[in-house]
Write an enzyme that holds these catalytic residues in place. Sequence first.
Site, PDB file in Angstrom:
ATOM      1  N   ASP A   1     -10.263  -3.925  -4.756  1.00  0.00           N
ATOM      2  CA  ASP A   1      -9.373  -2.928  -4.148  1.00  0.00           C
ATOM      3  C   ASP A   1      -9.391  -1.686  -5.010  1.00  0.00           C
ATOM      4  O   ASP A   1      -9.176  -1.764  -6.232  1.00  0.00           O
ATOM      5  CB  ASP A   1      -7.953  -3.502  -4.040  1.00  0.00           C
ATOM      6  CG  ASP A   1      -6.952  -2.535  -3.434  1.00  0.00           C
ATOM      7  OD1 ASP A   1      -7.357  -1.467  -2.937  1.00  0.00           O
ATOM      8  OD2 ASP A   1      -5.743  -2.862  -3.447  1.00  0.00           O
TER       9      ASP A   1
ATOM     10  N   SER B   1       0.832  -1.198   0.000  1.00  0.00           N
ATOM     11  CA  SER B   1       0.000   0.000   0.000  1.00  0.00           C
ATOM     12  C   SER B   1       0.879   1.266   0.000  1.00  0.00           C
ATOM     13  O   SER B   1       1.656   1.464  -0.928  1.00  0.00           O
ATOM     14  CB  SER B   1      -0.956  -0.038   1.189  1.00  0.00           C
ATOM     15  OG  SER B   1      -1.958   0.934   1.072  1.00  0.00           O
TER      16      SER B   1
ATOM     17  N   HIS C   1      -8.137  -5.028  -0.388  1.00  0.00           N
ATOM     18  CA  HIS C   1      -6.971  -4.256   0.035  1.00  0.00           C
ATOM     19  C   HIS C   1      -6.481  -4.703   1.412  1.00  0.00           C
ATOM     20  O   HIS C   1      -7.278  -4.910   2.338  1.00  0.00           O
ATOM     21  CB  HIS C   1      -7.278  -2.756   0.071  1.00  0.00           C
ATOM     22  CG  HIS C   1      -6.048  -1.930   0.273  1.00  0.00           C
ATOM     23  ND1 HIS C   1      -5.134  -1.710  -0.728  1.00  0.00           N
ATOM     24  CD2 HIS C   1      -5.558  -1.302   1.370  1.00  0.00           C
ATOM     25  CE1 HIS C   1      -4.142  -0.982  -0.262  1.00  0.00           C
ATOM     26  NE2 HIS C   1      -4.372  -0.728   1.017  1.00  0.00           N
TER      27      HIS C   1
END
Length: 411
Positions: free
Chosen positions: A351, A192, A381
């Site tokens: 996501d 991320s 995610h």
Amino acid sequence: MKFFTATLLLSGVLAYYVYLPLPNTICEPWKLMILDAVFRSFMHVGNLAHDLGLGHPIRIINYMMLKVEVIGPQSSQTVQVTDTFFAGVPVRVFEPATPVEQQHHLRRAVVYFHGGGWALLSGRMRSYDLLCRNMVEEMDAVIVSVDYSLAPDAHFPQQYFDALNASTFFLSPEVLAQYSVDPERVAISGDSAGGNLAAAVVQQMVSENKTSTTKFKLQALIYPVLQALDFNTPSYQQNGDTPILYRPMMARFWLEYLNASPSLVPLLLANNHTALDLASLPQAVRARVDWTRLVSPDFQKDYRRVSPARGSAGVLEELPALLDARAAPLLAEEEVLRAAPPTYIMTCEHDVLRDDGLMYARRLEDAGVVVTRDHYEDGFHACMVFSFWPAKFSVGTRSMWNYIRWLNKHL
């Protein structure tokens, strides 16, 4: 009877709070609903505490999460764990427990950056700690988990510089020798926001140190966030209401990172900052986030581009970092991408950041870089860090071991 009625009402309220309509292709939807309800509870408490004047909501949310999840540097029979500092940046180093004098070869290494929107979490949390231990045991490698500065106490470019400085420090010949690491077998990785930092560090290093003998052999990016010019890619449109990373939340994270007012969230979500009438946004830059060209039709589906005719030039004037490749690595020049090492990119169907990873993979491939794409149709995610009890998902376990196997094979 009253107790039964109260229990029934409470159960109904709880079910209403927890339940979310989720795609039937997402992994273990009820478990994800419960996990998301926990996260939303943290968010509500943080916002309430902020309204009561107790502090910044993100700082409060992170305090609560770290209180629950952070663990100390506990060594085991197989892994030695040490908390230290690299160039003033806190890091946790995981090493095989075999004494250096008993080694017969130099080891591989991975520098890892945790996720959390540049504002939350820590490499000392239980989930990241266990991930790094698995990497050490499977690969017989040294893993450096970097605890870079977080918003709201730090903003871009501080997180970036922390990542760059810690990486540069570790790659120095003296430090690599201290940890018995082979200088030709070091990778950089992150998930991320950590994937964002990893990509930005690689770009900076290949740009500035073209003659350096010590470089990262590989980069492995886990559902990375790479741009903030289009909040209406197909994956943003498809997954805007899918946990655990909601579309408005990602815009808020960007604004926290860039030290801007959260009042700009609606403008970002409407792509007001990239409207067609804004001459300050060159066509060459627009092309680097053109998902109609960079994302395959299978992922585009029937979604349409959101390009307002008129926008607010003031957003880009107030936030020039939106066009800075150090903050948004997808915007890098092709010459920079061409020098990148072989790359692994994990993406998840459910996501909002899926298309960031897909576009970066395509741009790297167009620049001649070897890219391994690892896509999870049932993934969401942050799923990879949910590989351990009590928040253990099958897609988390699968993705984690596939990621580690790729590193083990190619590093």
